[in-house]
Write a protein that holds these residues in place. Sequence first.
Motif, short mmCIF file in Angstrom:
data_model
loop_
_atom_site.label_atom_id
_atom_site.label_comp_id
_atom_site.label_asym_id
_atom_site.label_seq_id
_atom_site.Cartn_x
_atom_site.Cartn_y
_atom_site.Cartn_z
N PRO A 184 -0.57 10.33 4.15
CA PRO A 184 0.88 10.58 4.27
C PRO A 184 1.65 9.37 4.81
O PRO A 184 2.79 9.14 4.40
N LEU A 185 1.03 8.59 5.67
CA LEU A 185 1.70 7.40 6.19
C LEU A 185 1.91 6.36 5.09
O LEU A 185 2.95 5.70 5.03
N ILE A 186 0.90 6.23 4.21
CA ILE A 186 1.05 5.31 3.08
C ILE A 186 2.19 5.79 2.18
O ILE A 186 3.04 5.00 1.76
N MET A 187 2.23 7.08 1.90
CA MET A 187 3.31 7.61 1.04
C MET A 187 4.67 7.40 1.68
O MET A 187 5.63 7.06 0.98
N ASP A 188 4.78 7.57 2.98
CA ASP A 188 6.05 7.32 3.67
C ASP A 188 6.50 5.87 3.47
O ASP A 188 7.67 5.61 3.20
N ASP A 199 2.24 -0.38 -8.06
CA ASP A 199 3.28 0.65 -7.97
C ASP A 199 3.94 0.71 -6.59
O ASP A 199 5.11 1.05 -6.49
N SER A 200 3.20 0.38 -5.55
CA SER A 200 3.74 0.50 -4.20
C SER A 200 4.32 -0.81 -3.66
O SER A 200 5.16 -0.80 -2.77
N GLY A 201 3.82 -1.93 -4.18
CA GLY A 201 4.22 -3.21 -3.64
C GLY A 201 3.52 -3.53 -2.32
O GLY A 201 3.85 -4.50 -1.66
N ILE A 202 2.55 -2.71 -1.95
CA ILE A 202 1.84 -2.90 -0.68
C ILE A 202 0.47 -3.49 -0.97
O ILE A 202 -0.31 -2.92 -1.72
N ARG A 223 9.97 1.86 0.68
CA ARG A 223 10.15 0.66 -0.13
C ARG A 223 10.77 0.96 -1.48
O ARG A 223 11.53 0.14 -2.01
N ASP A 224 10.41 2.10 -2.06
CA ASP A 224 10.91 2.47 -3.39
C ASP A 224 11.11 3.98 -3.46
O ASP A 224 10.19 4.71 -3.82
N PRO A 225 12.30 4.45 -3.13
CA PRO A 225 12.56 5.89 -3.14
C PRO A 225 12.34 6.55 -4.51
O PRO A 225 12.14 7.75 -4.59
#
Length: 84
Positions: free
Chosen positions: A31-35, A13-16, A40-42
């Motif tokens: 929160p840094l991961i969510m940012d 889902d994140s591409g990370i 990457r995908d708004p």
Amino acid sequence: MVSVKLFGTFRLDSGIKELELDISSIKKLLPLIMDEVKRRDPETELTIKDLKGCIFSLNGKQVGINAKLKDGDVLYLVPAVAGG
């Protein structure tokens, strides 16, 4: 630096796949991961609640969200999976 590795639906889902961050706790990390995910995908459907519900494995041992992190640590974020 802390090496953070994402697995399962988080990775899809994140591409990370992996992040290298200078961070002191899991609570500050999420929160840094969510940012980064939103950058990457708004339109992502991944939420902070999803991240908080995952399993955290720090250097091979399961830990809670309040775990402290230090230089050289490896943290795995694995989504909790249920089946029937």
